[in-house]
Design a protein around this motif. Sequence first.
Motif, PDB file in Angstrom:
ATOM      1  N   LEU A  51       0.849  -1.211   0.000  1.00  0.00           N
ATOM      2  CA  LEU A  51       0.000   0.000   0.000  1.00  0.00           C
ATOM      3  C   LEU A  51       0.877   1.251   0.000  1.00  0.00           C
ATOM      4  CD1 LEU A  51      -2.788   1.402   0.234  1.00  0.00           C
ATOM      5  CD2 LEU A  51      -2.555   1.237   2.725  1.00  0.00           C
ATOM      6  N   VAL A  52       1.942   1.223   0.799  1.00  0.00           N
ATOM      7  CA  VAL A  52       2.838   2.397   0.873  1.00  0.00           C
ATOM      8  C   VAL A  52       3.498   2.608  -0.485  1.00  0.00           C
ATOM      9  CG1 VAL A  52       4.919   3.335   1.941  1.00  0.00           C
ATOM     10  CG2 VAL A  52       3.234   2.116   3.345  1.00  0.00           C
ATOM     11  N   LEU A  53       3.999   1.522  -1.107  1.00  0.00           N
ATOM     12  CA  LEU A  53       4.654   1.658  -2.416  1.00  0.00           C
ATOM     13  C   LEU A  53       3.668   2.220  -3.441  1.00  0.00           C
ATOM     14  CD1 LEU A  53       6.830  -1.593  -2.646  1.00  0.00           C
ATOM     15  CD2 LEU A  53       7.629   0.770  -2.359  1.00  0.00           C
ATOM     16  N   GLU A  54       2.408   1.738  -3.414  1.00  0.00           N
ATOM     17  CA  GLU A  54       1.433   2.196  -4.412  1.00  0.00           C
ATOM     18  C   GLU A  54       1.063   3.662  -4.173  1.00  0.00           C
ATOM     19  OE1 GLU A  54       0.999   1.205  -7.227  1.00  0.00           O
ATOM     20  OE2 GLU A  54      -0.464   2.787  -7.672  1.00  0.00           O
ATOM     21  N   PHE A  55       0.968   4.064  -2.890  1.00  0.00           N
ATOM     22  CA  PHE A  55       0.664   5.480  -2.561  1.00  0.00           C
ATOM     23  C   PHE A  55       1.716   6.394  -3.184  1.00  0.00           C
ATOM     24  CE2 PHE A  55      -0.846   9.087  -0.275  1.00  0.00           C
ATOM     25  CZ  PHE A  55       0.210   9.709   0.368  1.00  0.00           C
ATOM     26  N   TYR A  56       2.995   6.013  -3.021  1.00  0.00           N
ATOM     27  CA  TYR A  56       4.049   6.888  -3.546  1.00  0.00           C
ATOM     28  C   TYR A  56       4.239   6.704  -5.052  1.00  0.00           C
ATOM     29  CZ  TYR A  56       4.962   8.546   1.111  1.00  0.00           C
ATOM     30  OH  TYR A  56       4.805   9.151   2.337  1.00  0.00           O
ATOM     31  N   ASN A  57       3.992   5.482  -5.564  1.00  0.00           N
ATOM     32  CA  ASN A  57       4.060   5.292  -7.025  1.00  0.00           C
ATOM     33  C   ASN A  57       3.033   6.188  -7.718  1.00  0.00           C
ATOM     34  OD1 ASN A  57       6.122   3.421  -6.916  1.00  0.00           O
ATOM     35  ND2 ASN A  57       4.769   1.631  -7.008  1.00  0.00           N
ATOM     36  N   GLN A  58       1.821   6.265  -7.129  1.00  0.00           N
ATOM     37  CA  GLN A  58       0.755   7.094  -7.700  1.00  0.00           C
ATOM     38  C   GLN A  58       1.134   8.573  -7.626  1.00  0.00           C
ATOM     39  OE1 GLN A  58      -1.830   6.487  -9.477  1.00  0.00           O
ATOM     40  NE2 GLN A  58      -2.395   8.664  -9.534  1.00  0.00           N
ATOM     41  N   ARG A  59       1.658   9.006  -6.465  1.00  0.00           N
ATOM     42  CA  ARG A  59       2.059  10.424  -6.325  1.00  0.00           C
ATOM     43  C   ARG A  59       3.223  10.727  -7.259  1.00  0.00           C
ATOM     44  NH1 ARG A  59       3.326  11.973  -0.395  1.00  0.00           N
ATOM     45  NH2 ARG A  59       3.610  14.027  -1.327  1.00  0.00           N
ATOM     46  N   ARG A  60       4.144   9.772  -7.446  1.00  0.00           N
ATOM     47  CA  ARG A  60       5.294   9.986  -8.336  1.00  0.00           C
ATOM     48  C   ARG A  60       4.816  10.147  -9.790  1.00  0.00           C
ATOM     49  NH1 ARG A  60       7.531   5.623  -7.313  1.00  0.00           N
ATOM     50  NH2 ARG A  60       8.590   6.253  -5.398  1.00  0.00           N
ATOM     51  N   ARG A  61       3.838   9.340 -10.210  1.00  0.00           N
ATOM     52  CA  ARG A  61       3.312   9.466 -11.573  1.00  0.00           C
ATOM     53  C   ARG A  61       2.707  10.857 -11.761  1.00  0.00           C
ATOM     54  NH1 ARG A  61       0.248   4.539 -10.310  1.00  0.00           N
ATOM     55  NH2 ARG A  61       1.795   2.863 -10.229  1.00  0.00           N
ATOM     56  N   GLU A  62       1.987  11.344 -10.714  1.00  0.00           N
ATOM     57  CA  GLU A  62       1.390  12.686 -10.806  1.00  0.00           C
ATOM     58  C   GLU A  62       2.478  13.758 -10.907  1.00  0.00           C
ATOM     59  OE1 GLU A  62      -2.460  11.216  -8.179  1.00  0.00           O
ATOM     60  OE2 GLU A  62      -1.009  12.616  -7.311  1.00  0.00           O
ATOM     61  N   VAL A  63       3.571  13.570 -10.153  1.00  0.00           N
ATOM     62  CA  VAL A  63       4.680  14.543 -10.207  1.00  0.00           C
ATOM     63  C   VAL A  63       5.275  14.584 -11.612  1.00  0.00           C
ATOM     64  CG1 VAL A  63       7.061  14.966  -9.390  1.00  0.00           C
ATOM     65  CG2 VAL A  63       5.234  14.460  -7.745  1.00  0.00           C
ATOM     66  N   VAL A  91       8.171  16.947  -1.778  1.00  0.00           N
ATOM     67  CA  VAL A  91       8.975  15.840  -2.300  1.00  0.00           C
ATOM     68  C   VAL A  91       8.911  15.812  -3.826  1.00  0.00           C
ATOM     69  CG1 VAL A  91       8.773  14.469  -0.184  1.00  0.00           C
ATOM     70  CG2 VAL A  91       7.033  14.216  -1.968  1.00  0.00           C
ATOM     71  N   ASP A  92       8.210  16.812  -4.417  1.00  0.00           N
ATOM     72  CA  ASP A  92       8.224  16.879  -5.888  1.00  0.00           C
ATOM     73  C   ASP A  92       9.500  17.583  -6.344  1.00  0.00           C
ATOM     74  OD1 ASP A  92       5.859  19.471  -5.416  1.00  0.00           O
ATOM     75  OD2 ASP A  92       7.867  19.804  -6.230  1.00  0.00           O
ATOM     76  N   ASN A  93       9.771  17.491  -7.668  1.00  0.00           N
ATOM     77  CA  ASN A  93      11.022  18.085  -8.194  1.00  0.00           C
ATOM     78  C   ASN A  93      10.737  19.307  -9.064  1.00  0.00           C
ATOM     79  OD1 ASN A  93       9.818  16.782 -10.324  1.00  0.00           O
ATOM     80  ND2 ASN A  93      11.649  15.694 -11.013  1.00  0.00           N
ATOM     81  N   LEU A  94       9.618  19.982  -8.777  1.00  0.00           N
ATOM     82  CA  LEU A  94       9.210  21.111  -9.643  1.00  0.00           C
ATOM     83  C   LEU A  94      10.148  22.309  -9.510  1.00  0.00           C
ATOM     84  CD1 LEU A  94       5.306  20.924  -9.382  1.00  0.00           C
ATOM     85  CD2 LEU A  94       6.831  19.932 -11.098  1.00  0.00           C
ATOM     86  N   HIS A  95      10.748  22.526  -8.343  1.00  0.00           N
ATOM     87  CA  HIS A  95      11.723  23.623  -8.237  1.00  0.00           C
ATOM     88  C   HIS A  95      12.916  23.366  -9.165  1.00  0.00           C
ATOM     89  CE1 HIS A  95      10.004  26.002  -4.981  1.00  0.00           C
ATOM     90  NE2 HIS A  95       9.875  24.948  -4.212  1.00  0.00           N
ATOM     91  N   GLU A  96      13.434  22.142  -9.125  1.00  0.00           N
ATOM     92  CA  GLU A  96      14.587  21.825 -10.001  1.00  0.00           C
ATOM     93  C   GLU A  96      14.182  21.952 -11.465  1.00  0.00           C
ATOM     94  OE1 GLU A  96      15.306  19.414  -6.193  1.00  0.00           O
ATOM     95  OE2 GLU A  96      13.572  20.060  -7.377  1.00  0.00           O
ATOM     96  N   ARG A  97      13.002  21.453 -11.799  1.00  0.00           N
ATOM     97  CA  ARG A  97      12.588  21.492 -13.212  1.00  0.00           C
ATOM     98  C   ARG A  97      12.319  22.910 -13.691  1.00  0.00           C
ATOM     99  NH1 ARG A  97       7.986  17.203 -13.059  1.00  0.00           N
ATOM    100  NH2 ARG A  97       7.419  18.125 -15.062  1.00  0.00           N
ATOM    101  N   ALA A  98      12.083  23.843 -12.734  1.00  0.00           N
ATOM    102  CA  ALA A  98      11.908  25.264 -13.120  1.00  0.00           C
ATOM    103  C   ALA A  98      13.269  25.933 -13.277  1.00  0.00           C
ATOM    104  CB  ALA A  98      11.079  25.993 -12.057  1.00  0.00           C
TER     105      ALA A  98
END
Length: 229
Positions: A51-63, A91-98
């Motif tokens: 469940l933990v892996l799927e929670f973060y896999n889903q959030r990672r796909r959204e990121v 925990v997203d990488n949007l700052h780096e990608r900007a």
Amino acid sequence: MSDKPNLVVLTGAGISAESGLSTFRDNNGLWNEYSVYEVATPEAWQQNPELVLEFYNQRRREVRQAQPNAAHQAISDAEADFEVTVVTQNVDNLHERAGSSQVLHVHGLITLARSSINEQVFELHDKDIQLGDHCPAGSQLRPHVVWFGEMVYHMDAAAQAISKADYLLVIGTSLSVFPAAGLVDEAPVEAHKALINKEADNVPPGFEVFQGSAAQLTPQILQAYPKQT
Ligand code: NAD
Ligand code: APR
């Protein structure tokens, strides 16, 4: 030694909301959909790693689908006039990608996997983490994300940067989770302190408040800061 003023930006989930990423404690926040204790604690990891892996896999796909918004971009652009340090709880990488070049992730970075038995981290690129994915030392890989009860990262470097800030700009965080929230107290008395938030319900003393959208307000506020002549 640069003669540019020091700007520290402390960000939380609210700066990425307009990029489509859920916050934690807004009405449609992650903690309304999931219990912290099911997906974001070491105990959850022991009891139900799938469940933990799927929670973060889903959030990672959204990121991966998300794009940096005008707030992330304005902070990156500010590097032309300031020595900028970004301290983020995200925990997203949007700052780096900007394009931000100095980003301290105090709660980890979801695009990395980490060994369960040491601090070795691995770029995931476009992959998820599945049960059975092991690090070279043979332990199950986990998300490189700080769970409740775990130590957070880069606190000394973050406190050091804020203690030397000429400008401290806090964006899109409820300042409800420590120790990250306590960093605002490290700012020197003479620093210019401002806070951008959709709600103005938790503002530390001495902060100028700009209530509203991070994507709209951040470019305006950074543009108004005095530039090196
Ligand atoms: P803490 O004890 O300082 O914070 C606990 C906070 O977690 C509370 O203030 C509350 O805001 C929140 N919380 C606890 N139970 C909750 C619930 N059921 N629903 C919604 N919110 C809840 O933090 P900690 O326990 O010492 O954790 C250490 C660090 O790990 C913290 O800085 C935290 O931000 C971080 N963390 C990261 C993630 C993540 O997904 N990045 C998830 C959880 C915790
Ligand atoms: N513009 C500005 N502020 C916004 C916007 C927006 N578009 N959307 C939401 N906000 C504000 C909300 O009003 C709220 O005050 O952003 C804040 C988000 O707060 P949280 O959801 O609590 O997120 P954050 O402060 O980052 O949480 C801290 O808690 O669960 C842990 O580790 C997790 O890093 C997270 C930490």
